[in-house]
Design an enzyme around this catalytic site. Sequence first.
Site, short mmCIF file in Angstrom:
data_model
loop_
_atom_site.label_atom_id
_atom_site.label_comp_id
_atom_site.label_asym_id
_atom_site.label_seq_id
_atom_site.Cartn_x
_atom_site.Cartn_y
_atom_site.Cartn_z
N ASP A 94 0.85 -1.19 0.00
CA ASP A 94 0.00 0.00 0.00
C ASP A 94 0.89 1.25 0.00
O ASP A 94 1.81 1.37 0.82
CB ASP A 94 -0.86 -0.05 1.28
CG ASP A 94 -1.96 0.97 1.30
OD1 ASP A 94 -2.40 1.40 0.22
OD2 ASP A 94 -2.41 1.33 2.41
N HIS A 226 -9.16 4.85 -2.37
CA HIS A 226 -8.48 4.91 -1.07
C HIS A 226 -9.38 5.68 -0.09
O HIS A 226 -10.40 6.23 -0.48
CB HIS A 226 -7.13 5.62 -1.21
CG HIS A 226 -6.08 4.75 -1.81
ND1 HIS A 226 -4.99 4.32 -1.09
CD2 HIS A 226 -5.98 4.19 -3.04
CE1 HIS A 226 -4.25 3.54 -1.87
NE2 HIS A 226 -4.82 3.46 -3.06
N ILE A 270 -9.61 0.00 3.16
CA ILE A 270 -10.14 0.30 4.50
C ILE A 270 -9.10 -0.04 5.55
O ILE A 270 -8.67 -1.19 5.66
CB ILE A 270 -11.46 -0.49 4.73
CG1 ILE A 270 -12.53 0.03 3.74
CG2 ILE A 270 -11.93 -0.34 6.19
CD1 ILE A 270 -13.79 -0.81 3.68
#
Length: 324
Positions: A94, A226, A270
């Site tokens: 990420d 996002h 999340i």
Amino acid sequence: MAASYKELGLVNTREMFKKAMAGKYAVPAYNFNNMEQLQAIITACIESKSPVILQVSSGARKYANQILLKHMAMGALEIVKDAGSKIPVALHLDHGDTYELCVSCIESGFSSVMIDGSGKPFAENVALTKKVVEYAHKHDVTVEGELGVLAGIEDDVSHEKSHYTHPEEVQEFVKKTGVDSLAISIGTSHGAYKFKVAPGEDLPELRFDILEEVEKRLPGFSIVLHGSSSVPKEYVDLINKYGGKLEQTAGVPEDQLRKAAQSAVCKINIDTDGRLVVTAKIREVFTNSPKEFDPRKYLGPARTELVKMYKHKNEHVLGSAGKA
Ligand code: G3H
Ligand code: 13P
Ligand code: ZN
């Protein structure tokens, strides 16, 4: 190559996104930093038969140790197998911020990486993303790029200024870089304070018009959202009831995420909601049982509540339940 993700039993996101696009749902991308979060994500996704993207930030790598994180993900895969489940699992970096970090993750067995050049000028973002794609695709690893800047400050992911994605840039970006998916900015932001609204005022709508413009220009291409925590009031209230001091929090309403999941949005990120759940449950135990000092007695309830929250997302928000 130290490890190929395929040998580990992971999958990249290509097939996942193809199915999500056709089935009008989004694959959950849940961040994890520790054992309880990972256990909860895997349990929830096995029980709700949902594909899942296990997401690791560079902060998570620093916190939990990259070697341990990889083995934790492998352990999760064994648990999936042991349960007789066939849910596809991707391990994704990420907000990768350098080529070297992406390479390191791919070498250690990640099946997907994000290179986030969204804070850079367009040409620099293109050059960096293209370089990562060239390396990743040699190993059949999928790459997520980003155009447009999300607001919000969260550890290493901080941008003082936000701006929406310019739809007129997306075709050139995708064509020049070869990315597999694109994160766009349509009004979400990281963390628990996404919108400023006066009491009694409604939250603003996400910019679905921008999403539609992007979809028109990139038909059938996978889009990523996002900053998609909903910041549920029940957990914020629990945190504050048991001594926390969170003020004026606001997240993305679930109906808007549901709407996004039915569009070209194939991946929804999340993290914050998981953090809120853990904090709420730990605070509750500490307040109600001040003599407790066994971590299993407060991390356990947090983990149980996390499973509930993730299942709810899969079943009622992202629509990924039953799709694996
Ligand atoms: O988008 C950011 C994720 O929530 C990861 O946050 O960098 O604090 O691990 P982190
Ligand atoms: P939230 O802070 O809304 O959970 O967003 C997480 C995210 O975008 C991870 O990349
Ligand atoms: Zn993010």
